[in-house]
Write a protein that holds these residues in place. Structure first.
Motif, PDB file in Angstrom:
ATOM      1  N   PRO A  20      45.153  19.893  20.209  1.00 30.57           N
ATOM      2  CA  PRO A  20      44.064  20.010  21.190  1.00 30.57           C
ATOM      3  C   PRO A  20      42.827  20.659  20.568  1.00 30.57           C
ATOM      4  N   PRO A  21      41.624  20.178  20.914  1.00 27.86           N
ATOM      5  CA  PRO A  21      40.392  20.724  20.332  1.00 27.86           C
ATOM      6  C   PRO A  21      40.244  22.230  20.522  1.00 27.86           C
ATOM      7  N   GLY A  22      40.698  22.770  21.649  1.00 25.16           N
ATOM      8  CA  GLY A  22      40.589  24.207  21.897  1.00 25.16           C
ATOM      9  C   GLY A  22      41.351  25.029  20.880  1.00 25.16           C
ATOM     10  N   LYS A  23      42.515  24.547  20.460  1.00 32.23           N
ATOM     11  CA  LYS A  23      43.300  25.273  19.457  1.00 32.23           C
ATOM     12  C   LYS A  23      42.604  25.261  18.102  1.00 32.23           C
ATOM     13  N   VAL A  24      41.971  24.150  17.763  1.00 34.73           N
ATOM     14  CA  VAL A  24      41.251  24.040  16.488  1.00 34.73           C
ATOM     15  C   VAL A  24      40.068  25.002  16.479  1.00 34.73           C
ATOM     16  N   LEU A  25      39.318  25.038  17.583  1.00 36.28           N
ATOM     17  CA  LEU A  25      38.173  25.947  17.681  1.00 36.28           C
ATOM     18  C   LEU A  25      38.631  27.400  17.611  1.00 36.28           C
ATOM     19  N   PHE A  26      39.678  27.756  18.356  1.00 33.84           N
ATOM     20  CA  PHE A  26      40.182  29.125  18.338  1.00 33.84           C
ATOM     21  C   PHE A  26      40.616  29.532  16.926  1.00 33.84           C
ATOM     22  N   LYS A  27      41.313  28.629  16.222  1.00 33.22           N
ATOM     23  CA  LYS A  27      41.766  28.926  14.849  1.00 33.22           C
ATOM     24  C   LYS A  27      40.569  29.173  13.931  1.00 33.22           C
ATOM     25  N   ARG A  28      39.539  28.344  14.057  1.00 31.54           N
ATOM     26  CA  ARG A  28      38.346  28.486  13.203  1.00 31.54           C
ATOM     27  C   ARG A  28      37.624  29.795  13.499  1.00 31.54           C
ATOM     28  N   LEU A  29      37.483  30.150  14.777  1.00 31.17           N
ATOM     29  CA  LEU A  29      36.834  31.414  15.134  1.00 31.17           C
ATOM     30  C   LEU A  29      37.647  32.606  14.650  1.00 31.17           C
ATOM     31  N   LYS A  30      38.975  32.511  14.714  1.00 31.45           N
ATOM     32  CA  LYS A  30      39.826  33.596  14.216  1.00 31.45           C
ATOM     33  C   LYS A  30      39.660  33.766  12.707  1.00 31.45           C
ATOM     34  N   GLU A  31      39.533  32.670  11.970  1.00 34.59           N
ATOM     35  CA  GLU A  31      39.310  32.751  10.521  1.00 34.59           C
ATOM     36  C   GLU A  31      38.008  33.498  10.231  1.00 34.59           C
ATOM     37  N   HIS A  32      36.965  33.171  10.971  1.00 33.29           N
ATOM     38  CA  HIS A  32      35.682  33.853  10.774  1.00 33.29           C
ATOM     39  C   HIS A  32      35.798  35.336  11.150  1.00 33.29           C
ATOM     40  N   ALA A  33      36.454  35.631  12.260  1.00 31.84           N
ATOM     41  CA  ALA A  33      36.620  37.028  12.682  1.00 31.84           C
ATOM     42  C   ALA A  33      37.399  37.815  11.636  1.00 31.84           C
ATOM     43  N   ASP A  34      38.432  37.215  11.076  1.00 33.26           N
ATOM     44  CA  ASP A  34      39.218  37.897  10.037  1.00 33.26           C
ATOM     45  C   ASP A  34      38.380  38.198   8.803  1.00 33.26           C
ATOM     46  N   SER A  35      37.505  37.276   8.412  1.00 32.84           N
ATOM     47  CA  SER A  35      36.666  37.524   7.230  1.00 32.84           C
ATOM     48  C   SER A  35      35.619  38.604   7.519  1.00 32.84           C
ATOM     49  N   ILE A  36      35.120  38.662   8.737  1.00 34.98           N
ATOM     50  CA  ILE A  36      34.167  39.719   9.103  1.00 34.98           C
ATOM     51  C   ILE A  36      34.870  41.070   9.112  1.00 34.98           C
ATOM     52  N   LYS A  37      36.076  41.104   9.662  1.00 39.89           N
ATOM     53  CA  LYS A  37      36.849  42.362   9.700  1.00 39.89           C
ATOM     54  C   LYS A  37      37.196  42.852   8.299  1.00 39.89           C
ATOM     55  N   ALA A  38      37.335  41.924   7.352  1.00 32.65           N
ATOM     56  CA  ALA A  38      37.672  42.302   5.978  1.00 32.65           C
ATOM     57  C   ALA A  38      36.499  42.963   5.259  1.00 32.65           C
ATOM     58  N   ALA A  39      35.298  42.740   5.731  1.00 37.51           N
ATOM     59  CA  ALA A  39      34.114  43.352   5.110  1.00 37.51           C
ATOM     60  C   ALA A  39      34.022  44.816   5.534  1.00 37.51           C
ATOM     61  N   THR A  40      33.513  45.639   4.641  1.00 39.96           N
ATOM     62  CA  THR A  40      33.404  47.074   4.953  1.00 39.96           C
ATOM     63  C   THR A  40      32.098  47.428   5.648  1.00 39.96           C
ATOM     64  N   ASN A  41      31.133  46.530   5.618  1.00 39.18           N
ATOM     65  CA  ASN A  41      29.819  46.836   6.197  1.00 39.18           C
ATOM     66  C   ASN A  41      29.473  45.985   7.423  1.00 39.18           C
ATOM     67  N   LEU A  42      30.482  45.331   8.024  1.00 39.06           N
ATOM     68  CA  LEU A  42      30.261  44.500   9.209  1.00 39.06           C
ATOM     69  C   LEU A  42      31.253  44.882  10.303  1.00 39.06           C
ATOM     70  N   ASN A  43      30.825  44.772  11.548  1.00 41.58           N
ATOM     71  CA  ASN A  43      31.710  44.990  12.692  1.00 41.58           C
ATOM     72  C   ASN A  43      31.787  43.703  13.493  1.00 41.58           C
ATOM     73  N   VAL A  44      32.991  43.235  13.753  1.00 39.32           N
ATOM     74  CA  VAL A  44      33.167  41.990  14.483  1.00 39.32           C
ATOM     75  C   VAL A  44      32.561  42.077  15.885  1.00 39.32           C
ATOM     76  N   GLU A  45      32.467  43.281  16.435  1.00 41.68           N
ATOM     77  CA  GLU A  45      31.891  43.468  17.774  1.00 41.68           C
ATOM     78  C   GLU A  45      30.392  43.149  17.813  1.00 41.68           C
ATOM     79  N   ASP A  46      29.746  43.104  16.650  1.00 39.57           N
ATOM     80  CA  ASP A  46      28.314  42.817  16.572  1.00 39.57           C
ATOM     81  C   ASP A  46      28.024  41.311  16.564  1.00 39.57           C
ATOM     82  N   PHE A  47      29.060  40.487  16.570  1.00 43.13           N
ATOM     83  CA  PHE A  47      28.910  39.042  16.468  1.00 43.13           C
ATOM     84  C   PHE A  47      29.315  38.366  17.775  1.00 43.13           C
ATOM     85  N   PHE A  48      28.702  37.228  18.036  1.00 44.49           N
ATOM     86  CA  PHE A  48      29.135  36.380  19.141  1.00 44.49           C
ATOM     87  C   PHE A  48      28.926  34.937  18.726  1.00 44.49           C
ATOM     88  N   CYS A  49      29.511  34.034  19.469  1.00 34.61           N
ATOM     89  CA  CYS A  49      29.351  32.630  19.105  1.00 34.61           C
ATOM     90  C   CYS A  49      28.919  31.826  20.324  1.00 34.61           C
TER      91      CYS A  49
END
Length: 78
Positions: free
Chosen positions: A22-51
């Motif tokens: 289902p398209p919703g699962k693909v979108l959720f997976k892609r957004l989670k990948e981006h959130a994980d990469s933001i969380k891995a950075a030391t100078n970014l907060n995932v709470e500062d981002f929206f889509c």
């Protein structure tokens, strides 16, 4: 202004292969990948981002993505 423009398409979609994901699962997976990469950075907060997202038929995905990138030139797409 967008800082990144991307697409979430099921695996195999670029080759025209049918998919049962289902398209919703693909979108959720892609957004989670981006959130994980933001969380891995030391100078970014995932709470500062929206889509924002636009759901379109598969044929319009490449055109929509390229038009938005050319219009706004997002920094993470350069």
């Amino acid at each position: 202004l967008p800082i990144y423009v991307g697409k979430a398409v099921p695996a195999g979609a670029r080759m025209g292969a049918g998919t049962d994901v289902p398209p919703g699962k693909v979108l959720f997976k892609r957004l989670k990948e981006h959130a994980d990469s933001i969380k891995a950075a030391t100078n970014l907060n995932v709470e500062d981002f929206f889509c924002r997202f636009l759901v379109v038929d598969d044929i319009w995905i490449p055109l929509g993505e390229s038009l938005i990138i050319s219009r706004f030139t997002p920094v993470w797409n350069s």
